[in-house]
Every structure is written in structure tokens, then in C-alpha cells.
Enzyme design. Structure first.
Site, PDB file in Angstrom:
ATOM      1  N   HIS A 184      68.242  38.970  31.236  1.00 46.62           N
ATOM      2  CA  HIS A 184      66.798  38.997  30.982  1.00 46.62           C
ATOM      3  C   HIS A 184      66.405  40.303  30.270  1.00 46.62           C
ATOM      4  CE1 HIS A 184      62.616  37.771  31.757  1.00 46.62           C
ATOM      5  NE2 HIS A 184      62.388  39.068  31.802  1.00 46.62           N
ATOM      6  N   GLN A 232      33.535  41.844  52.953  1.00 48.79           N
ATOM      7  CA  GLN A 232      32.670  41.444  51.840  1.00 48.79           C
ATOM      8  C   GLN A 232      32.151  42.647  51.047  1.00 48.79           C
ATOM      9  OE1 GLN A 232      32.022  37.756  52.051  1.00 48.79           O
ATOM     10  NE2 GLN A 232      33.711  38.222  53.424  1.00 48.79           N
ATOM     11  N   LYS A 234      67.806  28.859  30.934  1.00 48.03           N
ATOM     12  CA  LYS A 234      67.620  30.041  30.104  1.00 48.03           C
ATOM     13  C   LYS A 234      68.830  30.227  29.189  1.00 48.03           C
ATOM     14  CE  LYS A 234      65.755  33.762  31.679  1.00 48.03           C
ATOM     15  NZ  LYS A 234      65.420  34.974  32.463  1.00 48.03           N
ATOM     16  N   SER A 237      23.931  32.611  46.786  1.00 47.71           N
ATOM     17  CA  SER A 237      23.888  34.043  47.082  1.00 47.71           C
ATOM     18  C   SER A 237      23.815  34.881  45.811  1.00 47.71           C
ATOM     19  CB  SER A 237      25.126  34.465  47.883  1.00 47.71           C
ATOM     20  OG  SER A 237      25.114  33.886  49.179  1.00 47.71           O
ATOM     21  N   GLU A 245      38.758  32.129  42.231  1.00 48.79           N
ATOM     22  CA  GLU A 245      38.254  33.156  41.329  1.00 48.79           C
ATOM     23  C   GLU A 245      39.096  33.306  40.073  1.00 48.79           C
ATOM     24  OE1 GLU A 245      38.533  33.428  44.588  1.00 48.79           O
ATOM     25  OE2 GLU A 245      36.463  33.694  45.262  1.00 48.79           O
ATOM     26  N   PHE A 276      35.298  39.702  45.640  1.00 52.43           N
ATOM     27  CA  PHE A 276      36.218  38.598  45.387  1.00 52.43           C
ATOM     28  C   PHE A 276      36.801  38.626  43.976  1.00 52.43           C
ATOM     29  CE2 PHE A 276      33.585  36.030  48.662  1.00 52.43           C
ATOM     30  CZ  PHE A 276      34.116  36.805  49.678  1.00 52.43           C
ATOM     31  N   ARG A 287      20.025  40.694  42.446  1.00 53.13           N
ATOM     32  CA  ARG A 287      20.784  39.456  42.265  1.00 53.13           C
ATOM     33  C   ARG A 287      19.846  38.271  42.020  1.00 53.13           C
ATOM     34  NH1 ARG A 287      21.660  36.934  47.658  1.00 53.13           N
ATOM     35  NH2 ARG A 287      20.563  38.222  49.185  1.00 53.13           N
ATOM     36  N   ASP A 311      27.315  41.315  56.691  1.00 54.61           N
ATOM     37  CA  ASP A 311      28.398  40.492  56.154  1.00 54.61           C
ATOM     38  C   ASP A 311      29.773  41.046  56.507  1.00 54.61           C
ATOM     39  OD1 ASP A 311      26.657  38.724  55.098  1.00 54.61           O
ATOM     40  OD2 ASP A 311      26.863  39.358  53.029  1.00 54.61           O
TER      41      ASP A 311
END
Length: 299
Positions: free
Chosen positions: A82, A245, A68, A163, A184, A209, A136, A241
Site C-alpha cells: 500500500h 449537549q 488489490k 429547536s 449528521e 453534534f 436561534r 440540557d
């Protein structure tokens, strides 16, 4: 080839390995890649490393050690600088050391822009539902209808397409379906990248998720990315579930995204009717679906 940085300093102090390249090289080698270590500011070493990587017979990673504030004697590789602005005397000294040029333009080589070509879009053939159906499932069938009508639609899923029913799109259009597995952040990042080149991405996983990728969703909105997210198994109705979930906070999470629109269709027919408008919108859109079957309210 890939590139990696071996910075010695972070914001508050030294990095965990303080810029040591050997540890990074060992990790890369363990994954079957060939590492090339180099001093980041050494332009000749950069050219040599790029040449070796281009001609390599194996996957290659260039690992560069950086410092740096390089080139400014009182800042280089020092803590406590910084985000700080230099005072006039420090600015004059820094410019005297690195060169007082008002601006620098560095030519770069860029690939030709890929411009996809698609047949003219047609009107999707939506289904009309009279029997109970999970929204869904209607989402998956709506994707398939969109895929038939529009060649620019692509679908990404995080290893739960059986699913979310994104597999209903995958079956007829496997070349436009992208399995991102249980990653994800990459799911959202992939969607953002695809919309840059003119594709229309739909990305799906369990609504719970998406919390793993929230920073990517937030940055996508800041970048004004045109993406469509679908979170299934929302709410407490998923029952067996289990609580891990059950997406409860996703509604507040997505609504906090600037410029976002959250859709929660009441039945399968409403899910279909949201399909075409979602493809044409230019914002971040999220649709959430519970797991269970619902009777048709709008017949």
C-alpha cells in the site's frame, strides 16, 4: 440499484471478512434487498449484474469481490504494497503484465446535468426586533424570509428543527426542506451535493453534534464547497440540557477549517443581517447560537 465492494485487502492486511461475499449478502437480504454477488474484475459478470439490477422488481445491491493490485503477479492480493512506489525493474514487469499503454480513456454514460430554474431573487423582508428573542428563533425567521426572496435556498436539519427553528422555513416551503434525521454526516454530505447543482443549502443541528460530521466538514472545505452550517445550543448557557449537549469546542473546530467563517450574532437583529450575506458567500460558513433568549442590543 446500489453497488458495494468486497475487498479482501485493506492498507495493513486482510479486511474483517477477507472479501467473503456471503456475509455481505446476508446483511443485504435482511434489509429487504436482493444481492447479486460477482467477481469484480470479470467484465462480463459486471454487464450481467447491471442488466439484472436494471430489470429487477426489488431493490438490488451488486456486491463485487475485488483484489488489490489485480493483474500484477507480485502485487495482486499481497500485503505490504500500500502506497509504495515500484522501482524501474518492477515497473517494467508490471507494465509487461497489464499492458504498456501510455493512457487509457474509457467512455462512460452520464446523465444530463440538471440545471434548476428559479424566479429572479428579490430583497428579503427582514424583521426588526425590539423585544428579547433567542437568536436561534431569529435564524429560523431569517430562513423563512430568504425562502420567500430566493427560490434556490434549501434547508436541511438533523431531526431538531423545532429547536434550531429550521421548522420556520419548513412550514411555508416543505418542498425545499430536507429532514436528515440523526445522521449528521449525511446532513453535511447532502448540503455539499445540493450546492453542486446550484442550490444554496443551510444545514442545522445542535452545535455539539457537528463534531460527528467533522471529517465531512473538513472534506467539504477541501472541495471548496459552498455550504452554510448552523449550530444551535452552543456554550454552557443551555443549562438543563446537560454537558453532552454543550458545544464548547465547536468554535475552535470550525475555525480550524480552511477558508471558514464563524459568526456568533449578538442578538436577533444581527442574526437577520447575517442572512443575506451568508446566502451569497462562496465559502464554508458556520453560525452558532445559544439556547436562551437575549435582549435586543441593536435596536
Amino acid at each position: 440499484a446500489a453497488r458495494s465492494g468486497g475487498a479482501r485487502r485493506c492498507q495493513r492486511g486482510p479486511t474483517g471478512r477477507e472479501g467473503g461475499l456471503d456475509a455481505y449478502a446476508s446483511r443485504v437480504s435482511a434489509s429487504g434487498w436482493d444481492p447479486i454477488g460477482m467477481d469484480g474484475p470479470d467484465l462480463a459478470a459486471i454487464d450481467d449484474a447491471r442488466g439484472r439490477a436494471r430489470s429487477a422488481a426489488r431493490p438490488t445491491v451488486i456486491i463485487a469481490r475485488t483484489r488489490k493490485g489485480r493483474g500484477v503477479s507480485f502485487i495482486e492480493d499481497q500485503d505490504g504494497w500500500h502506497g509504495k512506489t515500484l522501482d524501474p525493474a518492477q515497473t517494467a514487469q508490471a507494465l509487461s503484465e497489464i499492458g504498456d499503454a501510455p493512457s487509457r480513456t474509457v467512455p462512460t454514460l452520464t446523465p444530463d446535468r440538471w440545471t434548476p430554474s428559479f424566479p429572479p431573487a428579490t430583497a428579503p423582508r427582514w424583521k426588526h426586533y425590539t423585544e428579547p428573542l433567542a437568536t436561534r428563533k431569529a435564524y429560523g425567521e431569517a430562513l423563512a424570509a430568504l425562502g420567500a426572496a430566493r427560490g434556490d435556498v434549501v434547508v436541511l436539519d438533523a431531526e431538531v428543527s423545532n429547536s434550531t427553528h429550521a421548522e420556520d422555513f419548513k412550514k411555508p416551503y416543505p418542498e425545499r426542506f430536507f429532514e436528515m434525521f440523526i445522521a449528521e454526516q449525511m446532513l453535511v454530505a447532502g448540503a455539499v451535493g445540493m450546492q453542486v447543482v446550484g442550490l444554496v443549502p443551510f444545514a442545522s443541528t445542535f452545535a455539539a453534534f457537528f463534531s460527528r460530521a467533522y471529517d465531512f466538514i473538513r472534506m467539504a472545505a477541501i472541495s471548496q464547497a459552498n455550504i452554510r452550517l448552523c449550530g444551535s445550543h452552543a456554550g454552557v448557557s443551555i443549562g438543563e440540557d446537560g454537558p453532552s449537549q454543550m458545544a464548547l469546542e465547536d468554535l475552535a473546530m470550525m475555525r480550524a477549517i480552511h477558508g471558514s467563517t464563524v459568526l456568533y450574532p449578538s442578538d436577533a437583529n444581527q442574526t437577520d443581517r447575517h442572512g443575506a450575506p451568508r446566502a451569497d458567500r462562496t465559502d464554508t460558513r458556520d453560525t452558532r447560537h445559544p439556547r436562551r433568549t437575549h435582549r435586543a442590543l441593536d435596536t
